[in-house]
Design a protein around this motif. Structure first.
Motif, PDB file in Angstrom:
ATOM      1  N   PHE A  59      68.769 -29.897-113.854  1.00  0.00           N
ATOM      2  CA  PHE A  59      67.340 -29.819-113.562  1.00  0.00           C
ATOM      3  C   PHE A  59      66.927 -28.477-112.978  1.00  0.00           C
ATOM      4  O   PHE A  59      65.739 -28.157-112.947  1.00  0.00           O
ATOM      5  CB  PHE A  59      66.859 -30.985-112.689  1.00  0.00           C
ATOM      6  CG  PHE A  59      67.460 -31.095-111.327  1.00  0.00           C
ATOM      7  CD1 PHE A  59      68.238 -32.176-111.007  1.00  0.00           C
ATOM      8  CD2 PHE A  59      67.221 -30.145-110.352  1.00  0.00           C
ATOM      9  CE1 PHE A  59      68.780 -32.308-109.743  1.00  0.00           C
ATOM     10  CE2 PHE A  59      67.749 -30.274-109.086  1.00  0.00           C
ATOM     11  CZ  PHE A  59      68.539 -31.364-108.786  1.00  0.00           C
ATOM     12  N   THR A  60      67.885 -27.657-112.535  1.00  0.00           N
ATOM     13  CA  THR A  60      67.522 -26.301-112.124  1.00  0.00           C
ATOM     14  C   THR A  60      67.142 -25.466-113.340  1.00  0.00           C
ATOM     15  O   THR A  60      66.099 -24.794-113.360  1.00  0.00           O
ATOM     16  CB  THR A  60      68.682 -25.639-111.366  1.00  0.00           C
ATOM     17  OG1 THR A  60      68.955 -26.381-110.173  1.00  0.00           O
ATOM     18  CG2 THR A  60      68.328 -24.208-110.992  1.00  0.00           C
ATOM     19  N   PHE A  61      67.976 -25.516-114.368  1.00  0.00           N
ATOM     20  CA  PHE A  61      67.694 -24.744-115.578  1.00  0.00           C
ATOM     21  C   PHE A  61      66.418 -25.245-116.254  1.00  0.00           C
ATOM     22  O   PHE A  61      65.525 -24.455-116.599  1.00  0.00           O
ATOM     23  CB  PHE A  61      68.879 -24.842-116.538  1.00  0.00           C
ATOM     24  CG  PHE A  61      68.770 -23.946-117.734  1.00  0.00           C
ATOM     25  CD1 PHE A  61      69.150 -22.618-117.658  1.00  0.00           C
ATOM     26  CD2 PHE A  61      68.278 -24.420-118.942  1.00  0.00           C
ATOM     27  CE1 PHE A  61      69.045 -21.782-118.758  1.00  0.00           C
ATOM     28  CE2 PHE A  61      68.169 -23.598-120.047  1.00  0.00           C
ATOM     29  CZ  PHE A  61      68.558 -22.268-119.956  1.00  0.00           C
ATOM     30  N   ASN A  62      66.318 -26.559-116.436  1.00  0.00           N
ATOM     31  CA  ASN A  62      65.126 -27.113-117.079  1.00  0.00           C
ATOM     32  C   ASN A  62      63.874 -26.903-116.236  1.00  0.00           C
ATOM     33  O   ASN A  62      62.800 -26.605-116.765  1.00  0.00           O
ATOM     34  CB  ASN A  62      65.321 -28.612-117.343  1.00  0.00           C
ATOM     35  CG  ASN A  62      66.098 -28.879-118.613  1.00  0.00           C
ATOM     36  OD1 ASN A  62      65.990 -28.135-119.585  1.00  0.00           O
ATOM     37  ND2 ASN A  62      66.892 -29.926-118.610  1.00  0.00           N
ATOM     38  N   GLY A  63      64.007 -27.068-114.927  1.00  0.00           N
ATOM     39  CA  GLY A  63      62.850 -26.899-114.057  1.00  0.00           C
ATOM     40  C   GLY A  63      62.309 -25.482-114.080  1.00  0.00           C
ATOM     41  O   GLY A  63      61.091 -25.268-114.141  1.00  0.00           O
TER      42      GLY A  63
END
Length: 335
Positions: A59-63
């Motif tokens: 979710f860091t990359f997607n966020g």
């Protein structure tokens, strides 16, 4: 021009909801890794530790990409490599994290069976072996993403017949299969745990150590079961929204602008709920497990003592150095 307020709400969810989830989730996962790392030889703790790392990466990359897209446009729509890379790599991280939690449920089920023939599943070496196989599997199984995902009309994603196949695939392997497997093995582990409470465990010379390890394993079971409940509640709506959108689009159903806005809003909302499972484990562990809260308190106390140092009231006063007395030749010593 949008006909409803849903696109505006959708933008705010992406900008503020995803950002908040990313910050709080990363903080929680960092603490989870720090607390579980000393217990990494425990198979269940190792699964949860690795899952926390992969969830943070997901979710860091997607966020970051989603928030960046709001102001500067979708970067994956301008680069075919980035388009394929994002969908493929985040899919690997996402699925690996979920199925590590499934392995944790299976591990707790094997532990509660109290059968010597299945205890090899709880060994540290076995957990490393299974985690490696699972991680490699999720590198190979979704290779179709690299081959078939492309850019069309300024959008990155699956198109044509593959769009329907991909949505069904996501609904089954992301939204349905993990909670079903978690629920099955979680229920079996809980049932076996109830039976273990009725037994009298022999206590030997090292009975205190055995009881302590037993309490730790029982706490891990409670944490895993709570994570299963959260995952089931947050992940179940997503596959049904995916299937509805995919089937109606493939059938060529004429949709009004208002219906498209509603579908997009539901898709984002349910997907955000799925990402909640990536950032919530630490907080659920903290709520349900007394031992986990104690570990957190011990960790914070160590950090505080390291940062502040020992208080002045507890310091041991230094001994005064001995003074050397020099006598002159004329000095008389009286006996």
């Amino acid at each position: 021009m949008s006909l409803t307020i849903l696109p505006f709400i959708q933008t705010q969810i992406t900008r503020y909801g995803m950002s908040t989830l990313m910050v709080l989730g990363n903080i929680g996962n960092i603490f989870t890794v720090i607390i579980f790392y000393p217990r990494r030889k425990n198979s269940c703790a190792m699964y949860l530790l690795c899952a926390a790392i992969l969830h943070s990466a997901t979710f860091t990359f997607n966020g970051v990409v989603n928030v960046y897209t709001l102001d500067y446009g979708d970067p994956t729509a301008r680069s075919l490599f980035l388009c394929k890379f994002r969908l493929y790599v985040t899919h690997i991280w996402n699925q690996s994290g979920r199925y590590l939690t499934v392995l944790a449920c299976i591990d707790r089920y094997m532990w509660t069976k109290d059968d010597a023939r299945t205890r090899f599943m709880n060994r540290s070496s076995t957990s490393h072996y299974l985690a490696t196989i699972m991680f490699l599997f999720w590198h190979i199984f979704p290779i179709h993403i690299v081959v078939l995902v492309t850019i069309s009309n300024g959008r990155c994603g699956p198109f044509g017949v593959y769009y329907v196949i991909y949505q069904v695939y996501s609904a089954v392997f992301l939204g349905l299969l993990p909670p079903i497997l978690m629920s099955i093995f979680g229920f079996l582990a809980y049932r076996n745990m109830k039976k273990l409470h009725l037994r009298v465990r022999p206590v030997g010379n090292n009975g205190d150590d055995n009881n302590r390890r037993h309490r730790r394993d029982r706490d891990l079971l409670l944490m895993v079961l709570t994570e299963v409940v959260v995952y089931v509640l947050t992940a179940i709506p997503y596959p049904f929204v995916l299937l509805e959108v995919a089937v109606t689009n493939y059938m060529g159903v004429t949709k009004s602008v208002e219906r498209v806005e509603i579908e997009n809003f539901l898709n984002l909302t349910t997907l955000t709920l799925v990402f909640v499972t990536c950032g919530s484990p630490f907080y659920t562990y903290f709520v349900v497990s007394k031992a986990f809260r104690k570990d957190c308190k011990t960790l914070f106390t160590k950090w505080r003592n390291h940062a502040v140092g020992p208080s002045s009231g507890t310091q041991i006063p230094r001994a005064r150095p001995l003074q050397t007395i020099h006598f002159s030749k004329n000095t008389k010593i009286v006996e």
